[in-house]
Design an enzyme around this catalytic site. Sequence first.
Site, mmCIF file in Angstrom:
data_model
loop_
_atom_site.group_PDB
_atom_site.id
_atom_site.type_symbol
_atom_site.label_atom_id
_atom_site.label_comp_id
_atom_site.label_asym_id
_atom_site.label_seq_id
_atom_site.Cartn_x
_atom_site.Cartn_y
_atom_site.Cartn_z
ATOM 1 N N ASP A 1 0.757 -1.136 -0.015
ATOM 2 C CA ASP A 1 0.151 0.082 -0.098
ATOM 3 C C ASP A 1 0.761 1.225 -0.122
ATOM 4 O OD1 ASP A 1 1.160 -0.190 2.502
ATOM 5 O OD2 ASP A 1 -0.875 0.119 3.595
ATOM 6 N N HIS B 1 25.810 8.297 -16.975
ATOM 7 C CA HIS B 1 24.771 8.451 -16.273
ATOM 8 C C HIS B 1 25.057 7.737 -14.774
ATOM 9 C CE1 HIS B 1 22.190 8.551 -20.199
ATOM 10 N NE2 HIS B 1 22.476 9.745 -19.712
ATOM 11 N N ASP C 1 26.628 16.659 -10.921
ATOM 12 C CA ASP C 1 25.520 16.924 -11.856
ATOM 13 C C ASP C 1 24.226 16.724 -11.114
ATOM 14 O OD1 ASP C 1 23.466 17.298 -14.012
ATOM 15 O OD2 ASP C 1 24.663 16.134 -15.322
ATOM 16 N N ASP D 1 19.117 22.097 -14.103
ATOM 17 C CA ASP D 1 20.164 21.004 -14.529
ATOM 18 C C ASP D 1 21.386 21.642 -14.551
ATOM 19 O OD1 ASP D 1 21.632 18.922 -15.527
ATOM 20 O OD2 ASP D 1 20.208 18.723 -17.541
ATOM 21 N N HIS E 1 29.005 13.690 -25.987
ATOM 22 C CA HIS E 1 27.585 14.084 -25.998
ATOM 23 C C HIS E 1 27.311 15.475 -27.027
ATOM 24 C CE1 HIS E 1 28.562 16.883 -22.767
ATOM 25 N NE2 HIS E 1 29.247 15.998 -22.259
ATOM 26 N N HIS F 1 20.542 20.719 -24.203
ATOM 27 C CA HIS F 1 19.066 20.089 -24.403
ATOM 28 C C HIS F 1 18.172 21.333 -24.027
ATOM 29 C CE1 HIS F 1 19.043 19.063 -20.259
ATOM 30 N NE2 HIS F 1 20.226 18.422 -20.321
ATOM 31 N N HIS G 1 14.936 16.776 -19.754
ATOM 32 C CA HIS G 1 15.120 16.831 -21.251
ATOM 33 C C HIS G 1 13.779 17.317 -21.754
ATOM 34 C CE1 HIS G 1 18.889 13.745 -20.762
ATOM 35 N NE2 HIS G 1 18.987 15.053 -20.521
ATOM 36 N N GLU H 1 26.452 22.473 -21.740
ATOM 37 C CA GLU H 1 27.262 21.546 -20.945
ATOM 38 C C GLU H 1 28.352 20.776 -21.603
ATOM 39 O OE1 GLU H 1 24.771 17.934 -19.741
ATOM 40 O OE2 GLU H 1 23.228 18.873 -20.447
ATOM 41 N N TYR I 1 36.281 14.012 -21.361
ATOM 42 C CA TYR I 1 36.401 12.867 -20.439
ATOM 43 C C TYR I 1 37.464 12.067 -21.132
ATOM 44 C CZ TYR I 1 31.623 14.394 -20.194
ATOM 45 O OH TYR I 1 30.420 15.220 -19.770
ATOM 46 N N ARG J 1 32.844 18.457 -16.808
ATOM 47 C CA ARG J 1 31.560 18.999 -17.225
ATOM 48 C C ARG J 1 31.180 20.228 -16.619
ATOM 49 N NH1 ARG J 1 28.806 14.687 -17.907
ATOM 50 N NH2 ARG J 1 27.117 15.034 -16.010
ATOM 51 N N GLU K 1 27.881 22.934 -16.745
ATOM 52 C CA GLU K 1 26.719 22.860 -17.210
ATOM 53 C C GLU K 1 25.915 23.958 -16.528
ATOM 54 O OE1 GLU K 1 23.968 19.453 -16.434
ATOM 55 O OE2 GLU K 1 22.792 20.142 -18.141
HETATM 56 N N1 GLY Z 1 21.346 15.791 -16.045
HETATM 57 C C1 GLY Z 1 20.896 15.142 -17.102
HETATM 58 C C2 GLY Z 1 21.848 16.131 -18.321
HETATM 59 O O1 GLY Z 1 22.582 16.641 -17.991
HETATM 60 O O2 GLY Z 1 21.353 15.909 -19.331
HETATM 61 MN MN MN Z 2 21.772 18.520 -18.998
HETATM 62 MN MN MN Z 3 22.813 17.599 -16.015
#
Ligand code: GLY
Ligand code: MN
Ligand code: MN
Length: 450
Positions: free
Chosen positions: A46, A248, A265, A276, A355, A359, A366, A389, A393, A411, A413
């Site tokens: 529950d 990830h 991140d 983000d 990458h 986004h 996203h 971002e 790497y 990174r 961002e």
């Molecule tokens: N934290 C997910 C991205 O940077 O896209």
């Molecule tokens: Mn991002």
């Molecule tokens: Mn991010």
Amino acid sequence: MAENSTTTAGISRSEYTRRRERLMAELPAGSLAIVSSAGEQLRSRDTFFPFRQDSDFLYLTGFDEPEALLVLVPGRAQGEALLFCRERDPEKERWDGPRLGPECAVQQCGLSDAFPIGDLDDILPGLLEGRERVYFPMGRYAHLDRRLRNYLERIAMAPGAGRAPEMVDLDYQLREQRLFKSAQEIRLMAQAAKISAEAHCRAMTRCQPGLYEYQLEAALLHTFVDSGAREIAYPTIVGGGRNALVMHYCSNHAPLRDGDMVLVDAGCEYRGYVADITRTYPVNGVFSGPQRALYDIVLAAQQAAIEQVAVGNHWDHPHAASVETITRGLVDLGLMRGDILGLIESGAYQRFYMHRVGHWLGMDVHDVGDYRVHGAWRQLEAGMVMTIEPGIYIPEDDESIPAEFRGIGIRIEDDVALTHKGPQILSAAAPKTIEDIEYTMLHGRDLLTR
Ligand code: GLY
Ligand code: MN
Ligand code: MN
């Protein structure tokens, strides 16, 4: 409630009305649009996962309960907005908290009318009859797909029936609308970014060798929750050393080691809108030579990309600027050899930067919105919000790279809103230059207000 008062979602009632009217204006006469709330997700027995409203439904209603359905009927004047939702139930509300109920929902959400969700089978088929098209988010909720199919079959089989409405995916119109943020949305996103930047600051000041990655995560979560932002925008990444190379990564269980960097991140959700942000810094608070050299390149790439966030540029301009800066920087540092244009065209740089530069950002991390229109990169326009971002790497097993660079992942961002005056960095309060990071890590505990 006054006309322009703010709902619990932080957006005025009149803005929700405008959003629905704008969507209805996009739909052909003789159509109907249906948008469902999210369902509750059972965790065990529950116990449920925390409820998160469907972003499209929240965008159009501000109504934050499960078991609800919005029906938009374009055509009559500005069109009608009908809500089906749970009825008030004192016994259930004693356990699970208050429900708005149809009467209050009409008032609070500025709807044309509202009905108990239990009356859906009696009312919705009648609304569908005679319509040419029914727009809904196809395939998102199996129960809605099934239910609509049943209704439409019943309509088609009724004696003397005409054609049942055609089912059409609603996705495109809403994607386009949500891509352009209003002033109220930008204000909420700025608040999400401010809280998240403060959380990054707190994590930086807590950071020291011997802590575990999850302890930095705890510092971030403390600020989120303490600021009224109780949900994270996405699973928090705290990657020490080579864990930063896993895009990830989110197990966050490893110890933070002296001499390593840590990539953080993390962003919160505030009243339906998210941030983000990524910052990368030395665990011991002082950049080593190789860390500094790579960091300078990523920071320059981010700056170059942000400068390309301009009305009239297209979506690929910021990415291309980041690729050029990173490729040139790695060549100057001796980590890649060859002609810069050739390394870009062959994609050789992707060994280190795999990458894209960012986004769309909004209610979802996203966020919705197409990146290409008719096959070409989309033009950037005021009201769009995106992340910028770039990252580098360096694989840890690449023997062609001097050992001191191997296993470093960086990174940076930020969240950038495109205004008529140029890019506005919503997350600017998170320290980013080497000087600011080292200063914050050295003196941070004194700077912290909570
Ligand atoms: N934290 C997910 C991205 O940077 O896209
Ligand atoms: Mn991002
Ligand atoms: Mn991010």
